[in-house]
Structures are given as C-alpha cells and as structure tokens.
Design an enzyme around this catalytic site. Structure first.
Site, PDB file in Angstrom:
ATOM      1  NE  ARG A 193      20.570  -6.479  -7.750  1.00  0.00           N
ATOM      2  CZ  ARG A 193      20.192  -7.656  -7.291  1.00  0.00           C
ATOM      3  NH1 ARG A 193      20.105  -8.699  -8.120  1.00  0.00           N
ATOM      4  NH2 ARG A 193      19.888  -7.824  -6.012  1.00  0.00           N
ATOM      5  CG  HIS A 229      15.989 -10.498 -11.500  1.00  0.00           C
ATOM      6  ND1 HIS A 229      16.443  -9.228 -11.260  1.00  0.00           N
ATOM      7  CD2 HIS A 229      16.827 -11.317 -10.794  1.00  0.00           C
ATOM      8  CE1 HIS A 229      17.494  -9.267 -10.456  1.00  0.00           C
ATOM      9  NE2 HIS A 229      17.746 -10.530 -10.157  1.00  0.00           N
ATOM     10  CD  GLU A 236      15.204  -6.720 -12.785  1.00  0.00           C
ATOM     11  OE1 GLU A 236      14.868  -7.052 -11.633  1.00  0.00           O
ATOM     12  OE2 GLU A 236      16.134  -7.260 -13.402  1.00  0.00           O
TER      13      GLU A 236
END
Length: 312
Positions: A232, A280, A261
């Site tokens: 994360r 990601h 994000e």
C-alpha cells in the site's frame, strides 16, 4: 423483475467462474471507476446482501444505505478501503481473498527488485537510443546480500522463497507470523533497517504503520538500499523517499502502489531517475483475476449461508 438477493460488485466485471458461483443471486456492477457516491446510490437502490469490493471502498454511509447487507468481501487481500469498525458495529462481516493473488504480487515485487538491481529500465532505454554501455555500467549482484521483508503473510513468504532460491539472505518482521520456514529469520524493525540491502513491503496498511518508510527509518538503512513496495502506498512518506533517492541513501525504488491512486499527474516521482514505477498491477494477472473473484464469491456465500442458518 428479479427477486433474487443482490450482490453489488464495485467494478464493471467479475471472473465468469465467480459469476457462476453467484448464480442464485442478482449481480449488479458499479462500473469501471465507481465513486463512493455511486456505490451509496446503488446500495440504496438495490439493498444488496453482499458487496464484493474491487475498486473504491465501502464506508458507513454505504452500509446504512443497504439494511440487508451481511457481508463485504474484498476481491484481494487488503481491506484498508473498508471501514471495518463501522461494519463490526452493524454486524456486517468483512472478508478478504487472502493468498489468491500471492504468486502474482510476489512475482511483481521480484521483478521490481531485479529491475532496480540490474538497471533493466535504464539500460533498455539507452540501448534503444543507440548506446552500448558495457564498458561503463556495473549492476548489483543480489546473491549473498540481505533482503528485509516487512510482512510475512502469503505474499511475503512467496517472495521469500524466490529470494532464498536466488541465494539472498532473507530476514523479516511480522508480529503475527508463526512457524516460519527455516530460510526466513524473524527480526525486529531496527535490525531490518540496519542489515537489509533491499527492503520489500508486504504488510497491510494500518493507522500504526502509515508512513513506516520515512526520513528517520531511511536514515537508519544502509546507504544504497533498494526499496520495493507492492503493498500500500500509504506505507511510504513519498517526499522522504524522493529525498533519499536523490541523496543516494536509497539506490533505487521499485513501486507498484502510491499514496493517492490513480497516481496524481504531475507527481513528484515523474521524470526522476532512480524510480521504477507500475500502476498497482501486481495482483492483476489472468490467473489472479480468477482466483480472487472465486475466493471473493466463496467468502460471500459462506457468510450468507452462516447468516441464514443463524436466522433459521
């Protein structure tokens, strides 16, 4: 009009194998990039018994919009986008597809580590630009060096196995880990910062570890350490990491997750040498998509079955 109980999916799709498991339910999709307001509106409209969370998150407002809600099932392993305290207050179960994407994410972490150690991205660009840097370039050999893992769950241990096979010494910090394989040495964080040539993050984001990688912890690391994050983005103080890369305290950083994000444009990492970035996608493979969808569906059905049994 369908009278089947509704499962809301915070995405535009779900693996066919998962949808097959949910055949006795009406599945409603929230779209590719649903906002919290979108999810609240759909929850109010359809009153789902379960929500499968892929994108965005689920807060108390969503829960209150769906009185029938019994389970919030994460399509993945990280549940930080779900208000777990609010769920507990309302008797709503929160589940995760633990381990379903472990191979995918561990492979991405290793790819980023290798890209950083071997200058894969920079050398590729130099070659395409017509250069031949054989006489001037030296990459880093990982064999015999120490990699420190923060988090020793399914993903961390999968990564550890690959690192051990490559001849790396593996140390790790995880207060919840038990029965570690003999090639992983459990250490405290002070030891991990001090002894690691590379650090890879594999832990969930919690209020306690937000900004775990910061100016103070980076200063305690070996000069030239490599930092990899496929967990994360909130685990890293991004301005502090940029400063450490620019000073050379961090040799390179390989990052698959970010504090905000999608990544903001422009971003402080953009155009900076010393960063290998991916959007990601560590857990985004064809296999993981199926594994996570099936696990999320199974977890949802298991909770609903228990709930029905309890009220029968």
């Amino acid at each position: 009009m369908s009278h089947k109980p509704v499962i809301l999916v915070t995405a535009a799709d779900l693996a066919p194998q998962a949808l097959a498991l949910l055949a006795d339910h009406e599945v409603v999709f929230a779209g590719k990039t649903p906002t919290q307001a979108d999810i609240v509106a759909l929850a109010r409209q359809h009153n789902p018994v379960g929500i499968i969370v892929r994108y965005s998150g689920v807060n108390a407002e969503v829960m209150d919009a769906a009185p029938a809600l019994r389970v919030i099932s994460k399509h993945g392993s990280g549940t930080d986008t779900i208000d777990k305290a609010a769920a507990a207050e309302r008797g709503i179960a929160v589940t995760a597809a633990v381990g379903a994407n472990a191979a995918a994410v561990a492979e991405q972490a290793m790819a980023l580590l290798l890209a950083c150690a071997k200058s894969v991205v920079q050398l590729n660009q130099r070659m395409h630009d017509g250069h031949w840097d054989k006489a001037t370039h030296k990459s880093l050999e990982l064999g015999g060096r120490t990699v420190g893992l923060v988090g020793l769950g399914a993903i961390g241990l999968r990564f550890a196995k690959m690192a051990d096979a490559m001849g790396l010494r593996v140390i790790g910090f995880d207060p919840f880990a038990r029965n570690l394989p003999d090639y992983v040495s459990a250490v405290d964080l002070d030891t991990l910062w001090r002894e690691s040539d590379a650090i890879s993050l594999h832990c969930p984001l919690t209020p306690e570890n937000k900004g775990l990688i910061n100016a103070q912890t980076l200063a305690r690391c070996k000069p030239g350490v490599i930092v990899v994050n496929t967990a994360r983005g909130g685990l890293i103080d991004e301005p502090a990491l940029l400063a450490a890369v620019q000073s050379g305290q961090v040799r390179m950083a390989g990052l698959d997750s970010f504090a905000v994000e999608p990544m903001t444009v422009p971003h402080i990492f953009h155009g900076q040498p010393g960063f290998v970035l991916s959007p990601h996608i560590g857990g985004v493979t064809s296999d993981a998509y199926v594994n996570m969808g099936v696990a999320a569906a199974q977890n949802t059905l298991a909770v609903l079955a228990r709930s029905e049994a309890a009220t029968a």
